[in-house]
Scaffold this motif. Sequence first.
Motif, short mmCIF file in Angstrom:
data_model
loop_
_atom_site.label_atom_id
_atom_site.label_comp_id
_atom_site.label_asym_id
_atom_site.label_seq_id
_atom_site.Cartn_x
_atom_site.Cartn_y
_atom_site.Cartn_z
N GLN A 11 17.70 100.16 71.60
CA GLN A 11 16.73 101.23 71.37
C GLN A 11 15.66 100.82 70.35
N GLU A 12 15.45 99.52 70.20
CA GLU A 12 14.53 99.02 69.19
C GLU A 12 13.08 99.43 69.48
N LYS A 13 12.33 99.64 68.41
CA LYS A 13 10.90 99.90 68.47
C LYS A 13 10.16 98.75 67.80
N PRO A 14 8.90 98.51 68.19
CA PRO A 14 8.14 97.44 67.55
C PRO A 14 7.61 97.86 66.19
N GLY A 15 7.53 96.89 65.31
CA GLY A 15 7.00 97.17 63.99
C GLY A 15 6.45 95.91 63.35
N LEU A 16 5.97 96.06 62.14
CA LEU A 16 5.53 94.91 61.36
C LEU A 16 5.87 95.14 59.90
N LEU A 17 5.90 94.06 59.15
CA LEU A 17 6.15 94.13 57.72
C LEU A 17 4.82 94.02 57.00
N ASP A 18 4.48 95.03 56.19
CA ASP A 18 3.19 94.98 55.50
C ASP A 18 3.30 94.13 54.24
N GLU A 19 2.19 93.96 53.55
CA GLU A 19 2.15 93.09 52.38
C GLU A 19 3.00 93.62 51.23
N GLY A 20 3.31 94.90 51.25
CA GLY A 20 4.16 95.49 50.22
C GLY A 20 5.64 95.49 50.56
N GLY A 21 5.97 94.92 51.72
CA GLY A 21 7.37 94.85 52.13
C GLY A 21 7.86 96.08 52.88
N ILE A 23 8.17 98.50 56.25
CA ILE A 23 8.13 98.40 57.70
C ILE A 23 7.18 99.45 58.23
N ARG A 24 6.24 99.02 59.08
CA ARG A 24 5.29 99.93 59.71
C ARG A 24 5.59 100.03 61.19
N ASP A 25 5.53 101.24 61.71
CA ASP A 25 5.87 101.52 63.11
C ASP A 25 4.69 101.21 64.02
N LEU A 26 4.91 100.31 64.99
CA LEU A 26 3.86 99.94 65.94
C LEU A 26 4.02 100.64 67.28
N SER A 27 5.00 101.51 67.42
CA SER A 27 5.28 102.08 68.74
C SER A 27 4.16 102.98 69.25
N GLY A 28 3.27 103.43 68.37
CA GLY A 28 2.12 104.20 68.83
C GLY A 28 0.99 103.32 69.32
N VAL A 29 1.13 102.00 69.14
CA VAL A 29 0.09 101.06 69.54
C VAL A 29 0.51 100.26 70.76
N ALA A 53 -2.73 102.58 58.03
CA ALA A 53 -2.74 103.82 58.81
C ALA A 53 -1.49 103.96 59.69
N LEU A 54 -0.72 102.90 59.80
CA LEU A 54 0.48 102.95 60.62
C LEU A 54 1.60 103.68 59.87
N PRO A 55 2.44 104.44 60.60
CA PRO A 55 3.53 105.17 59.94
C PRO A 55 4.51 104.23 59.25
N VAL A 56 4.97 104.63 58.08
CA VAL A 56 6.00 103.88 57.35
C VAL A 56 7.36 104.26 57.90
N VAL A 57 8.21 103.27 58.12
CA VAL A 57 9.58 103.52 58.57
C VAL A 57 10.44 103.66 57.33
N GLU A 58 11.05 104.83 57.17
CA GLU A 58 11.85 105.10 55.97
C GLU A 58 13.23 104.48 56.08
N GLY A 59 13.82 104.25 54.91
CA GLY A 59 15.20 103.76 54.86
C GLY A 59 15.28 102.27 55.14
N ALA A 60 16.46 101.87 55.59
CA ALA A 60 16.72 100.45 55.88
C ALA A 60 17.33 100.34 57.28
N PRO A 61 16.49 100.48 58.31
CA PRO A 61 17.02 100.46 59.68
C PRO A 61 17.54 99.07 60.06
N ARG A 62 18.41 99.04 61.04
CA ARG A 62 18.85 97.77 61.61
C ARG A 62 17.64 97.06 62.20
N LEU A 63 17.58 95.75 62.03
CA LEU A 63 16.54 94.94 62.66
C LEU A 63 17.14 94.23 63.87
#
Length: 280
Positions: A11-21, A23-29, A53-63
């Motif tokens: 059920q993984e969603k795409p994301g990226l790691l920003d410069e501040g560490g 996780i940003r959610d890319l599933s809207g893109v 502008a991308l949503p921040v993923v809260e917590g520590a999800p499984r990668l």
Amino acid sequence: MKFLRFGAEGQEKPGLLDEGGLIRDLSGVIKDLTPDQLGAEALAKLADLDVEALPVVEGAPRLGVPVAGIRKVLAIGLNYADHAAETGAVPPKEPMLFSKAITSICGPDDPTELPASSTHLDWEVELGFVIGTRAKAIPAGTGPDHIAGYVLANDYSEREWQKDRAGQFVKGKSHDTFCPLGPWLVTRDEVADPQDLDMYLRVNGESRQKGNTSTMIHKVAFLVDYLSQFVTLEPGDVILTGTPPGVGAGMKPPRYLKAGDIVELGIDGLGTQRHEVVAL
């Protein structure tokens, strides 16, 4: 950029790691980080995004595995001069090629399965790279143009299956969880020199492997050129480039993993992994 996929297995969603560490959610893109997103044009579009502008993923999800839809995993054996020396092997004049089953792929911190019949489960920290554009019989020197990015990998190997059970290496390399990848796919532009990366692996906090990709016999750029002469490399394909010294099979006496062991590994700029060995 550092791309990743987060969420429960399957059920993984795409994301990226920003410069501040974060996780940003890319599933809207994009729907997922699939092979068609790894070409230069597609990656350039993602690089132009307003990351803040991308949503921040809260917590520590499984990668999960950082790329979805991987079609094949190819690996190079005995590709570090110091590792070949510890095993007593003659460094190969040409790359020693083998494959790992797709079903061996798992996330960077998923548990490592210890099969009931396994007696010689070993570790191998490795630099992996992911193909971004198709490569078939490409001209010498053009290999890097076909790389989307780099990943941290652990080429788990059941040595008794690999060496004593007949057939090719694939038997000892392909059990479920024997190819953890990630945490990130780090795009090619962020890795200044893939032949100058420190790497390490620890078991239960004890140092087992410590090396640098500079001792690689057949370098990353050459491997793309070389492999493309024998097999067409497609976007999303993963190539593992070998391991430095310190594997269990090279210790005197040899030492192998057992249930409950904790394996930790990392490569400069590519993140870290942590696995608990669990008995089946």
